[in-house]
Enzyme design. Structure first.
Site, PDB file in Angstrom:
ATOM      1  N   GLU A  97      43.240  26.165  38.856  1.00 18.29           N
ATOM      2  CA  GLU A  97      44.568  26.251  39.456  1.00 18.29           C
ATOM      3  C   GLU A  97      44.490  26.867  40.857  1.00 18.29           C
ATOM      4  O   GLU A  97      43.652  27.741  41.131  1.00 18.29           O
ATOM      5  CB  GLU A  97      45.493  27.077  38.556  1.00 18.29           C
ATOM      6  CG  GLU A  97      45.715  26.376  37.222  1.00 18.29           C
ATOM      7  CD  GLU A  97      46.685  27.095  36.287  1.00 18.29           C
ATOM      8  OE1 GLU A  97      47.301  26.418  35.458  1.00 18.29           O
ATOM      9  OE2 GLU A  97      46.819  28.330  36.371  1.00 18.29           O
ATOM     10  N   CYS A 110      46.162  30.370  47.669  1.00 21.53           N
ATOM     11  CA  CYS A 110      45.377  31.229  46.780  1.00 21.53           C
ATOM     12  C   CYS A 110      44.430  30.320  45.994  1.00 21.53           C
ATOM     13  O   CYS A 110      44.878  29.491  45.200  1.00 21.53           O
ATOM     14  CB  CYS A 110      46.347  31.970  45.858  1.00 21.53           C
ATOM     15  SG  CYS A 110      45.536  33.016  44.661  1.00 21.53           S
ATOM     16  N   CYS A 117      36.912  33.680  33.927  1.00 19.83           N
ATOM     17  CA  CYS A 117      36.345  34.866  34.584  1.00 19.83           C
ATOM     18  C   CYS A 117      35.712  35.750  33.531  1.00 19.83           C
ATOM     19  O   CYS A 117      36.239  35.885  32.418  1.00 19.83           O
ATOM     20  CB  CYS A 117      37.447  35.637  35.317  1.00 19.83           C
ATOM     21  SG  CYS A 117      36.801  37.061  36.229  1.00 19.83           S
ATOM     22  N   CYS A 121      39.578  41.822  32.892  1.00 12.32           N
ATOM     23  CA  CYS A 121      40.600  42.813  33.243  1.00 12.32           C
ATOM     24  C   CYS A 121      41.738  42.686  32.238  1.00 12.32           C
ATOM     25  O   CYS A 121      42.194  41.572  31.938  1.00 12.32           O
ATOM     26  CB  CYS A 121      41.099  42.595  34.665  1.00 12.32           C
ATOM     27  SG  CYS A 121      39.777  42.745  35.873  1.00 12.32           S
ATOM     28  N   CYS A 124      45.074  40.602  32.915  1.00 11.64           N
ATOM     29  CA  CYS A 124      44.958  39.314  33.615  1.00 11.64           C
ATOM     30  C   CYS A 124      44.726  38.179  32.621  1.00 11.64           C
ATOM     31  O   CYS A 124      43.802  38.247  31.800  1.00 11.64           O
ATOM     32  CB  CYS A 124      43.797  39.412  34.595  1.00 11.64           C
ATOM     33  SG  CYS A 124      43.391  37.833  35.339  1.00 11.64           S
ATOM     34  N   SER A 228      40.794  44.959  44.262  1.00 11.09           N
ATOM     35  CA  SER A 228      41.699  45.175  43.130  1.00 11.09           C
ATOM     36  C   SER A 228      41.382  46.553  42.565  1.00 11.09           C
ATOM     37  O   SER A 228      40.384  46.710  41.864  1.00 11.09           O
ATOM     38  CB  SER A 228      41.453  44.119  42.040  1.00 11.09           C
ATOM     39  OG  SER A 228      41.664  42.841  42.558  1.00 11.09           O
ATOM     40  N   ASN A 304      53.531  41.323  36.666  1.00 12.42           N
ATOM     41  CA  ASN A 304      54.211  40.096  36.250  1.00 12.42           C
ATOM     42  C   ASN A 304      54.032  39.939  34.753  1.00 12.42           C
ATOM     43  O   ASN A 304      52.951  39.589  34.292  1.00 12.42           O
ATOM     44  CB  ASN A 304      53.607  38.887  36.970  1.00 12.42           C
ATOM     45  CG  ASN A 304      53.837  38.962  38.453  1.00 12.42           C
ATOM     46  OD1 ASN A 304      54.962  39.074  38.905  1.00 12.42           O
ATOM     47  ND2 ASN A 304      52.757  38.940  39.228  1.00 12.42           N
ATOM     48  N   CYS A 347      50.506  36.552  40.439  1.00 14.60           N
ATOM     49  CA  CYS A 347      49.262  37.295  40.318  1.00 14.60           C
ATOM     50  C   CYS A 347      48.942  37.610  38.856  1.00 14.60           C
ATOM     51  O   CYS A 347      49.779  38.149  38.141  1.00 14.60           O
ATOM     52  CB  CYS A 347      49.413  38.579  41.119  1.00 14.60           C
ATOM     53  SG  CYS A 347      47.937  39.530  41.191  1.00 14.60           S
TER      54      CYS A 347
HETATM   55  S1  SF4 Z   1      41.849  40.143  37.753  1.00 13.86           S
HETATM   56 FE1  SF4 Z   1      40.335  38.874  38.811  1.00 13.86          FE
HETATM   57  S2  SF4 Z   1      38.366  39.803  38.203  1.00 13.86           S
HETATM   58 FE2  SF4 Z   1      39.880  40.548  36.738  1.00 13.86          FE
HETATM   59  S3  SF4 Z   1      39.777  39.105  34.995  1.00 13.86           S
HETATM   60 FE3  SF4 Z   1      41.404  38.393  36.406  1.00 13.86          FE
HETATM   61  S4  SF4 Z   1      40.388  36.901  37.719  1.00 13.86           S
HETATM   62 FE4  SF4 Z   1      38.787  38.130  36.764  1.00 13.86          FE
END
Ligand code: SF4
Length: 354
Positions: A97, A110, A117, A121, A124, A228, A304, A347
């Site tokens: 995406e 973006c 990933c 995190c 996320c 981040s 979010n 985000c």
């Molecule tokens: S915030 Fe970035 S580094 Fe962390 S899990 Fe999501 S995509 Fe990966």
């Protein structure tokens, strides 16, 4: 290693220097590589036959040995606020995406650097997918080409911002510095004048803090850096961002101090505000102290919310209080408004279903 499609080299995986090497391997002079580079990234060029300043016989040799990829027919979702999310299907069936965030004076794109990933995190959605694979340089660059073509073809009356991509952020799916080699190649193509010709000051690479790779990025690319951060003590950050077990906050901030920042530029620290977890006045004061002596700006991102994850966004009052403490400590601090959340493009919300 140079990626191949159907035993042919995808020329969009190559930086200009690599393209020169490739044509030299076919017995051609170096300038032919630069000539090809200037064709590959023009809108509407899809066939070697269109590269009319190359000899016919050489075009034939190229077609036998090479190809250049494009993304076709993206899944497009439009948010009420004008954000557009593109879903691109890769050759192996994975989806990635890319999000276009238009404003009157700019179009920020973006882009993703990996499928999924590995960094896990906690807040996320991409992290919940797990890691599938790295994107190739061509797959990174083709996101930019496809959205450029979309903007060219979009009726004027639909445009909020300019008719081109003006700013690029590596903040989509994936941790760019876990795919540094391909990200660096993509950056060289995107910045190259005969490539996509984007100014380095308009490009930002964001990382969760892969410290050794930050050093490499600083040495080999001239781009803005975003970090981040999301917590001010190791205990909280360990819980939110497992990478912190490997590279602590102090190590990460030391790497930021060492990062070669462009003139008049600053590192952007991203801080997602999670209610009851990292949003107290005391944490704002600690953040102000920790970032001392780092030329920086701070982006506060009210979380979010997603039904899949348990976190909540703080109240408006709490967010403003956190911001005020940082402002009083003389930081430039912005509250990043949530864009595209109605199409899960905000985000931390990118996660393809495939
Ligand atoms: S915030 Fe970035 S580094 Fe962390 S899990 Fe999501 S995509 Fe990966």
């Amino acid at each position: 290693m140079i990626e191949q499609r159907n035993n042919k080299t995808d020329l969009k995986n190559l930086s200009q220097d690599q393209l020169v090497e490739f044509v030299e391997g076919l017995g051609q002079p170096a300038f032919r590589g630069r000539q090809i580079m200037s064709w590959l990234y023009r809108p509407g060029i899809t066939d070697f036959e269109q590269m009319t300043d190359l000899a016919k016989i050489f075009r034939k040799v190229l077609a036998e040995n090479a190809c250049f990829s494009h993304f076709h027919n993206p899944v497009i979702e439009r948010a009420e606020d004008g954000c557009v999310k593109f879903g691109f299907k890769l050759d192996d069936g994975f989806m990635i995406e890319t999000v276009l965030i238009p404003e009157p004076d700019r179009n920020t794109l973006c882009i993703s650097s990996q499928v999924g990933c590995a960094m896990k995190c906690a807040f996320c959605l991409t992290g919940t997918m797990g890691f599938k694979r790295n994107l190739t340089p061509a797959e990174i660059v083709n996101q930019v080409c496809a959205v450029r073509d979309f903007l060219i073809n979009e009726p004027r009356e639909n445009l909020i911002g300019p008719d081109r991509v003006t700013n690029l952020v590596y903040m989509g799916m994936g941790e760019p510095l876990n795919n540094t080699e391909n990200v660096l190649t993509s950056l060289s193509i995107i910045q190259e004048q005969k490539g996509l010709d984007m100014a380095s000051r308009r490009i930002t690479v964001s990382t969760c803090g892969i410290v050794p790779q930050m050093k490499r990025l600083g040495e080999e690319a001239n781009v803005n850096l975003a970090i981040s951060l999301h917590a001010v003590d190791d205990e909280t950050r360990n819980t939110l961002m497992p990478v912190n077990h490997k590279y602590s906050i102090d190590e990460l901030l030391e790497a930021c101090r060492q990062y070669p920042i462009q003139k008049r530029k600053r590192i952007m620290f991203e801080y997602i505000l999670l209610a009851g977890i990292n949003d107290t006045d005391n944490e704002a004061r600690i953040l102000a102290k920790k970032l001392r002596n780092i030329p920086c700006k701070i982006n506060l991102i009210p979380y979010n919310e997603s039904p899949e994850l348990p976190y909540k966004s703080p109240s408006k009052k709490r967010i403003l209080s956190f911001q005020n403490i940082l402002r009083e400590a003389k930081y430039s601090v912005f509250i990043r408004s949530s864009r595209g959340s109605d199409i899960s493009a905000a985000c931390g919300q990118l996660a393809s279903k495939n």
